[in-house]
Motif scaffolding. Structure first.
Motif, PDB file in Angstrom:
ATOM      1  N   LEU A 186       0.838  -1.195   0.000  1.00  0.00           N
ATOM      2  CA  LEU A 186       0.000   0.000   0.000  1.00  0.00           C
ATOM      3  C   LEU A 186       0.875   1.248   0.000  1.00  0.00           C
ATOM      4  CD1 LEU A 186      -2.876   1.190   0.369  1.00  0.00           C
ATOM      5  CD2 LEU A 186      -2.491   1.003   2.807  1.00  0.00           C
ATOM      6  N   HIS A 187       0.478   2.239  -0.771  1.00  0.00           N
ATOM      7  CA  HIS A 187       1.273   3.456  -0.902  1.00  0.00           C
ATOM      8  C   HIS A 187       0.319   4.606  -1.224  1.00  0.00           C
ATOM      9  CE1 HIS A 187       4.775   5.850  -2.097  1.00  0.00           C
ATOM     10  NE2 HIS A 187       4.041   6.268  -3.095  1.00  0.00           N
ATOM     11  N   GLU A 188       0.477   5.729  -0.540  1.00  0.00           N
ATOM     12  CA  GLU A 188      -0.347   6.909  -0.819  1.00  0.00           C
ATOM     13  C   GLU A 188       0.569   8.087  -1.124  1.00  0.00           C
ATOM     14  OE1 GLU A 188      -4.158   5.863   2.038  1.00  0.00           O
ATOM     15  OE2 GLU A 188      -2.794   7.442   2.664  1.00  0.00           O
ATOM     16  N   GLU A 189       0.137   8.906  -2.062  1.00  0.00           N
ATOM     17  CA  GLU A 189       0.900  10.093  -2.446  1.00  0.00           C
ATOM     18  C   GLU A 189      -0.062  11.272  -2.585  1.00  0.00           C
ATOM     19  OE1 GLU A 189       3.266  11.484  -6.348  1.00  0.00           O
ATOM     20  OE2 GLU A 189       3.882   9.545  -5.519  1.00  0.00           O
ATOM     21  N   LEU A 190       0.208  12.328  -1.826  1.00  0.00           N
ATOM     22  CA  LEU A 190      -0.621  13.539  -1.851  1.00  0.00           C
ATOM     23  C   LEU A 190       0.211  14.682  -2.403  1.00  0.00           C
ATOM     24  CD1 LEU A 190      -3.254  15.047  -0.991  1.00  0.00           C
ATOM     25  CD2 LEU A 190      -2.089  15.502   1.176  1.00  0.00           C
ATOM     26  N   ARG A 245      -3.649   6.685  -4.433  1.00  0.00           N
ATOM     27  CA  ARG A 245      -3.467   5.542  -3.531  1.00  0.00           C
ATOM     28  C   ARG A 245      -3.295   4.285  -4.373  1.00  0.00           C
ATOM     29  NH1 ARG A 245      -5.954   3.858   1.825  1.00  0.00           N
ATOM     30  NH2 ARG A 245      -6.073   1.589   1.692  1.00  0.00           N
ATOM     31  N   VAL A 246      -2.190   3.586  -4.155  1.00  0.00           N
ATOM     32  CA  VAL A 246      -1.947   2.308  -4.817  1.00  0.00           C
ATOM     33  C   VAL A 246      -2.215   1.221  -3.785  1.00  0.00           C
ATOM     34  CG1 VAL A 246      -0.281   0.871  -6.031  1.00  0.00           C
ATOM     35  CG2 VAL A 246      -0.199   3.352  -6.305  1.00  0.00           C
ATOM     36  N   ASN A 247      -3.235   0.424  -4.025  1.00  0.00           N
ATOM     37  CA  ASN A 247      -3.642  -0.626  -3.095  1.00  0.00           C
ATOM     38  C   ASN A 247      -2.719  -1.837  -3.203  1.00  0.00           C
ATOM     39  OD1 ASN A 247      -5.951   0.632  -1.883  1.00  0.00           O
ATOM     40  ND2 ASN A 247      -6.926   0.456  -3.889  1.00  0.00           N
ATOM     41  N   PRO A 248      -2.760  -2.749  -2.237  1.00  0.00           N
ATOM     42  CA  PRO A 248      -1.855  -3.906  -2.255  1.00  0.00           C
ATOM     43  C   PRO A 248      -1.943  -4.759  -3.514  1.00  0.00           C
ATOM     44  CG  PRO A 248      -2.883  -3.730  -0.109  1.00  0.00           C
ATOM     45  CD  PRO A 248      -3.533  -2.696  -0.996  1.00  0.00           C
ATOM     46  N   ARG A 249      -3.096  -4.828  -4.135  1.00  0.00           N
ATOM     47  CA  ARG A 249      -3.231  -5.637  -5.362  1.00  0.00           C
ATOM     48  C   ARG A 249      -2.822  -4.878  -6.617  1.00  0.00           C
ATOM     49  NH1 ARG A 249      -8.684  -9.162  -4.362  1.00  0.00           N
ATOM     50  NH2 ARG A 249      -7.849 -10.296  -2.581  1.00  0.00           N
ATOM     51  N   GLY A 250      -2.445  -3.614  -6.466  1.00  0.00           N
ATOM     52  CA  GLY A 250      -1.964  -2.838  -7.606  1.00  0.00           C
ATOM     53  C   GLY A 250      -2.985  -1.895  -8.207  1.00  0.00           C
ATOM     54  N   ASP A 251      -4.261  -1.975  -7.818  1.00  0.00           N
ATOM     55  CA  ASP A 251      -5.241  -1.051  -8.366  1.00  0.00           C
ATOM     56  C   ASP A 251      -5.026   0.340  -7.763  1.00  0.00           C
ATOM     57  OD1 ASP A 251      -6.093  -2.462  -6.039  1.00  0.00           O
ATOM     58  OD2 ASP A 251      -8.052  -1.512  -6.203  1.00  0.00           O
ATOM     59  N   VAL A 252      -5.293   1.345  -8.576  1.00  0.00           N
ATOM     60  CA  VAL A 252      -5.006   2.732  -8.210  1.00  0.00           C
ATOM     61  C   VAL A 252      -6.312   3.492  -8.014  1.00  0.00           C
ATOM     62  CG1 VAL A 252      -3.905   4.867  -8.979  1.00  0.00           C
ATOM     63  CG2 VAL A 252      -2.838   2.677  -9.483  1.00  0.00           C
ATOM     64  N   GLN A 253      -6.373   4.272  -6.937  1.00  0.00           N
ATOM     65  CA  GLN A 253      -7.510   5.154  -6.687  1.00  0.00           C
ATOM     66  C   GLN A 253      -6.968   6.577  -6.655  1.00  0.00           C
ATOM     67  OE1 GLN A 253      -8.516   3.202  -2.941  1.00  0.00           O
ATOM     68  NE2 GLN A 253     -10.553   2.805  -3.783  1.00  0.00           N
ATOM     69  N   GLU A 254      -7.685   7.508  -7.301  1.00  0.00           N
ATOM     70  CA  GLU A 254      -7.229   8.896  -7.351  1.00  0.00           C
ATOM     71  C   GLU A 254      -8.366   9.835  -6.975  1.00  0.00           C
ATOM     72  OE1 GLU A 254      -4.321  10.064 -10.263  1.00  0.00           O
ATOM     73  OE2 GLU A 254      -4.522   8.090 -11.216  1.00  0.00           O
TER      74      GLU A 254
END
Length: 165
Positions: free
Chosen positions: A81-85, A96-105
């Protein structure tokens, strides 16, 4: 702390925040834990060397070591998990990059953005959310409670600076 603030090299008003889950066990520690569990698990079997009983107990030791390996490996996968603001005078952008690789913006205008902390009632105590553009999104829910409290004040300062620029 498992987050870092960066200033843009080209634009002094743009700030970037990266957040990630805390990793208490590095990969070398992972290997040592597996090896140590196996080595310590074999100690009770030394008295059974040369007997048929060792073959009855050895699968349970291997199953326990395999279970430990699976649990630690699962922990590493969920920690991807990784978040970038990104905060600049005009826009707020959260990726936000979730553990499975899907990205939410999520995007919104910096002027209308707000940061909120919810001491109780969220998934965790002192839950931090960013609001704007008709939505409210979480940030840093994987951080510890003291880290979220510090992050909240830092986010308020960064947002205040972006609005005044």
């Amino acid at each position: 702390m498992p987050y870092t603030w960066y200033n843009s090299s080209t634009d002094t008003q743009t700030k970037r925040l990266e957040l990630w889950p805390y990793r208490s066990l590095p990969r070398k520690g992972f290997a040592a834990a597996i090896l140590g569990a196996f080595a310590l698990g074999t100690i009770p079997l030394y008295g059974l060397l040369g007997t048929v009983l060792i073959w009855g107990l050895l699968p349970f030791l291997l199953l326990a070591v395999a279970g430990l390996w699976w649990a630690l490996e699962h922990s590493y996968k969920t920690a991807r998990l990784h978040e970038e603001l990104t905060i600049d005078p005009e826009r707020l952008h959260l990726r936000r990059v979730n553990p499975r690789g899907d990205v939410q913006e999520w995007d919104c205008n910096s002027y209308w953005a707000r940061v909120s902390i919810h001491p109780k009632g969220g998934p965790v105590d002192h839950y931090i959310t960013l609001g704007g553009a008709g939505r409210e999104v979480e940030i840093g829910a994987f951080l510890s409670e003291p880290e979220r409290k510090v992050l909240y004040s830092e986010l308020q300062d960064a947002l205040r600076a972006a609005k005044s620029a």
